[in-house]
Write an enzyme that holds these catalytic residues in place. Structure first.
Site, PDB file in Angstrom:
ATOM      1  N   CYS A 117       0.922  -1.214   0.190  1.00 39.02           N
ATOM      2  CA  CYS A 117      -0.050  -0.143  -0.007  1.00 39.02           C
ATOM      3  C   CYS A 117       0.959   1.026  -0.087  1.00 39.02           C
ATOM      4  CB  CYS A 117      -0.852   0.058   1.238  1.00 39.02           C
ATOM      5  SG  CYS A 117      -1.959  -1.474   1.573  1.00 39.02           S
ATOM      6  N   ALA A 118       1.424   1.510  -1.267  1.00 37.78           N
ATOM      7  CA  ALA A 118       2.636   2.426  -1.440  1.00 37.78           C
ATOM      8  C   ALA A 118       2.664   3.787  -1.267  1.00 37.78           C
ATOM      9  CB  ALA A 118       3.467   1.675  -2.260  1.00 37.78           C
ATOM     10  N   PRO A 120       1.475   7.679  -0.912  1.00 32.14           N
ATOM     11  CA  PRO A 120       2.155   8.449  -1.714  1.00 32.14           C
ATOM     12  C   PRO A 120       3.677   8.138  -2.147  1.00 32.14           C
ATOM     13  CG  PRO A 120       1.872   9.843   0.036  1.00 32.14           C
ATOM     14  CD  PRO A 120       1.221   8.603   0.287  1.00 32.14           C
ATOM     15  N   GLY A 121       4.221   6.902  -1.316  1.00 31.05           N
ATOM     16  CA  GLY A 121       5.644   6.615  -1.738  1.00 31.05           C
ATOM     17  C   GLY A 121       6.491   7.051  -0.731  1.00 31.05           C
ATOM     18  N   LYS A 123       7.335   5.895   2.102  1.00 24.39           N
ATOM     19  CA  LYS A 123       8.122   4.811   2.840  1.00 24.39           C
ATOM     20  C   LYS A 123       9.119   3.981   1.643  1.00 24.39           C
ATOM     21  CE  LYS A 123       5.243   4.105   6.582  1.00 24.39           C
ATOM     22  NZ  LYS A 123       4.161   4.989   6.127  1.00 24.39           N
ATOM     23  N   ASP A 141      -0.152   0.222  -5.297  1.00 17.92           N
ATOM     24  CA  ASP A 141      -1.121   0.878  -4.526  1.00 17.92           C
ATOM     25  C   ASP A 141      -2.506   0.782  -5.607  1.00 17.92           C
ATOM     26  OD1 ASP A 141      -1.305   3.034  -2.158  1.00 17.92           O
ATOM     27  OD2 ASP A 141      -2.976   3.122  -3.651  1.00 17.92           O
ATOM     28  N   ARG A 146      -3.763   8.245  -6.510  1.00 17.71           N
ATOM     29  CA  ARG A 146      -2.492   8.422  -5.633  1.00 17.71           C
ATOM     30  C   ARG A 146      -1.280   7.589  -6.042  1.00 17.71           C
ATOM     31  NH1 ARG A 146      -3.731   9.258  -0.048  1.00 17.71           N
ATOM     32  NH2 ARG A 146      -2.315   7.795   0.703  1.00 17.71           N
ATOM     33  N   ASP A 185       1.058  -1.113   4.826  1.00 17.01           N
ATOM     34  CA  ASP A 185       0.795   0.165   5.468  1.00 17.01           C
ATOM     35  C   ASP A 185      -0.401   0.646   4.904  1.00 17.01           C
ATOM     36  OD1 ASP A 185       0.931   2.797   6.770  1.00 17.01           O
ATOM     37  OD2 ASP A 185       2.305   3.527   5.203  1.00 17.01           O
ATOM     38  N   CYS A 246      -0.766   4.500  11.242  1.00 13.89           N
ATOM     39  CA  CYS A 246      -0.560   5.765  11.988  1.00 13.89           C
ATOM     40  C   CYS A 246      -1.952   6.017  12.710  1.00 13.89           C
ATOM     41  CB  CYS A 246       0.023   6.952  11.053  1.00 13.89           C
ATOM     42  SG  CYS A 246      -1.326   7.447   9.633  1.00 13.89           S
TER      43      CYS A 246
HETATM   44  N1  SAM Z   1       2.815   3.683   2.674  1.00 15.43           N
HETATM   45  C1  SAM Z   1       2.442   4.900   2.286  1.00 15.43           C
HETATM   46  C2  SAM Z   1       3.515   6.044   2.482  1.00 15.43           C
HETATM   47  O1  SAM Z   1       4.358   5.849   3.313  1.00 15.43           O
HETATM   48  O2  SAM Z   1       3.720   6.948   1.620  1.00 15.43           O
HETATM   49  C3  SAM Z   1       1.308   5.428   2.801  1.00 15.43           C
HETATM   50  C4  SAM Z   1      -0.001   4.431   2.581  1.00 15.43           C
HETATM   51  S1  SAM Z   1      -1.679   5.086   2.958  1.00 15.43           S
HETATM   52  C5  SAM Z   1      -1.443   4.776   4.912  1.00 15.43           C
HETATM   53  C6  SAM Z   1      -2.373   3.611   2.544  1.00 15.43           C
HETATM   54  C7  SAM Z   1      -2.680   3.306   1.064  1.00 15.43           C
HETATM   55  O3  SAM Z   1      -3.149   2.071   1.250  1.00 15.43           O
HETATM   56  C8  SAM Z   1      -3.533   4.266   0.303  1.00 15.43           C
HETATM   57  O4  SAM Z   1      -2.849   5.072  -0.706  1.00 15.43           O
HETATM   58  C9  SAM Z   1      -4.376   3.436  -0.388  1.00 15.43           C
HETATM   59  O5  SAM Z   1      -4.777   3.688  -1.517  1.00 15.43           O
HETATM   60  C10 SAM Z   1      -3.826   2.171  -0.226  1.00 15.43           C
HETATM   61  N2  SAM Z   1      -4.807   1.022  -0.308  1.00 15.43           N
HETATM   62  C11 SAM Z   1      -6.057   0.747   0.482  1.00 15.43           C
HETATM   63  N3  SAM Z   1      -6.564  -0.386   0.167  1.00 15.43           N
HETATM   64  C12 SAM Z   1      -5.544  -0.994  -0.669  1.00 15.43           C
HETATM   65  C13 SAM Z   1      -5.707  -2.299  -1.327  1.00 15.43           C
HETATM   66  N4  SAM Z   1      -6.738  -3.171  -1.209  1.00 15.43           N
HETATM   67  N5  SAM Z   1      -4.442  -2.410  -2.016  1.00 15.43           N
HETATM   68  C14 SAM Z   1      -3.434  -1.780  -2.218  1.00 15.43           C
HETATM   69  N6  SAM Z   1      -3.741  -0.562  -1.760  1.00 15.43           N
HETATM   70  C15 SAM Z   1      -4.724  -0.273  -0.933  1.00 15.43           C
END
Ligand code: SAM
Length: 323
Positions: A117-118, A120-121, A123, A141, A146, A185, A246
């Site tokens: 779940c990367a 906006p990138g 991490k 993602d 996003r 994440d 978070c």
């Molecule tokens: N890891 C990111 C960073 O550090 O920049 C932040 C991730 S954010 C907390 C959660 C992400 O999970 C969102 O971008 C969302 O679109 C994605 N997401 C939600 N459900 C998902 C799924 N089933 N498969 C993949 N990504 C998913």
């Protein structure tokens, strides 16, 4: 979302992007911007004393973080002056708490990593920076918008990555059978975020259109989704799974991990929960056998946003018991 406009005194964490400059080069750039380093000796002070120093930083001062060498601490008022360094990719505006997940990955060169779940990138970018791009990172993602923003950020930061935009729960794990680390994440309540940062890439994708649902109901729904993400992750058989949020709520954190083990009785023969950072001061909540092995962060103890991190380490083949 609670705490969005907290009045707590605040500081600004930034992370060096090693793909764009070394620590010495960044310090020279900071000098050109008329910043001075506040020195302290890690051997001579405790973390509590460090917090006091950090909170007393003048607008033209910075510190190197107590725990992470690639994290610098500034007075929050300095943020504007740092913008050019953020815009050219020299630094990332990233709260220190996020780095717990990166530390928990136990990064080594040539690792094969999936950030499930990367976007906006942030991490993904930290991983690539710490490994100087000597790794294979699959950044995935589900959210197309996003995902596109993530690709822009990662390119600007010089990150080498492979990307996909799929629902993680629908990915065929056999296509990724040799992962060293799987970072999870997923979307969460964002309830640990002490203060929203003004940079749009820090939006945590927490589906705030659900505003009319009360917090409890919303967290229950999120917890179901987070469990589904973890449930899908098991099938990848990655050597290490790092789960983080978070959120400050136990329901999205320790409770999800407990449910995962309850629902998969054989999982304890495949994975053990390990403590990735014994020196970290704040631990998981609840009375679970693993709670103390989980990492937490908050404003009061660690002077960061709220964060949770749990590591599942795959047991060696010979240690696995027959089911
Ligand atoms: N890891 C990111 C960073 O550090 O920049 C932040 C991730 S954010 C907390 C959660 C992400 O999970 C969102 O971008 C969302 O679109 C994605 N997401 C939600 N459900 C998902 C799924 N089933 N498969 C993949 N990504 C998913």
């Amino acid at each position: 979302i609670e705490n969005e406009t907290s009045n707590d005194p605040w500081i600004r964490y930034i992370r060096i992007n090693y793909l764009k400059n070394s620590k010495t080069e960044l310090m020279k750039k900071l000098e050109q911007l008329e910043f001075k380093q506040r020195l302290y000796s890690k051997h001579d002070i405790q973390f509590d004393q460090f917090k006091t120093i950090a909170l007393s930083l003048a607008i033209d001062e910075y510190l190197i973080d107590y725990h992470f060498e690639d994290v610098f601490v500034f007075n929050d008022e300095s943020t504007k002056k740092l913008t050019p360094l953020y815009e050219d990719g020299s630094i990332a505006m990233q709260d220190k708490s996020s780095l717990l997940a990166i530390e928990a990955m136990n990064l080594e060169e040539n690792m094969i990593i999936m950030d499930a779940c990367a976007a906006p990138g942030m991490k993904t970018s930290a991983i690539a920076s710490r490994l100087n791009n000597s790794c294979t990172i699959y950044a995935n993602d589900k959210d197309k918008k996003r995902f596109n923003d993530m690709k822009i950020l990662l390119k600007r930061n010089g990150v080498r990555f492979k990307s996909s935009t799929e629902d993680f729960t629908q990915i065929d794990p056999t296509k990724y059978s040799n992962l060293d680390c799987l970072l999870l994440d997923p979307s969460c309540s964002g309830s640990g975020i002490n203060r929203r940062l003004e940079y749009t890439h820090q939006n945590h994708g927490d589906q705030s259109t659900e505003e009319n649902l009360n917090i409890k109901k919303r967290c229950e729904n999120l917890a179901k989704f987070q469990l589904a993400i973890l449930q899908s992750a098991i099938a990848f058989q990655a050597k290490r799974i790092v789960y983080c949020t978070c959120s400050k709520y136990q329901i999205e954190n320790e409770d999800v991990i407990e449910k995962l083990f309850e629902m998969n009785l054989d999982l304890k023969n495949q994975y053990e929960i390990i403590d990735p950072m014994p020196e970290w001061p704040l631990r998981g909540q609840g009375n679970y056998s693993f709670s103390l092995k989980c990492l937490r962060a908050d404003y009061e103890t660690t002077m960061t946003n709220g964060f949770f991190c749990c590591v599942l380490q795959r047991l060696q083949q010979q240690q696995q018991q027959p089911s």
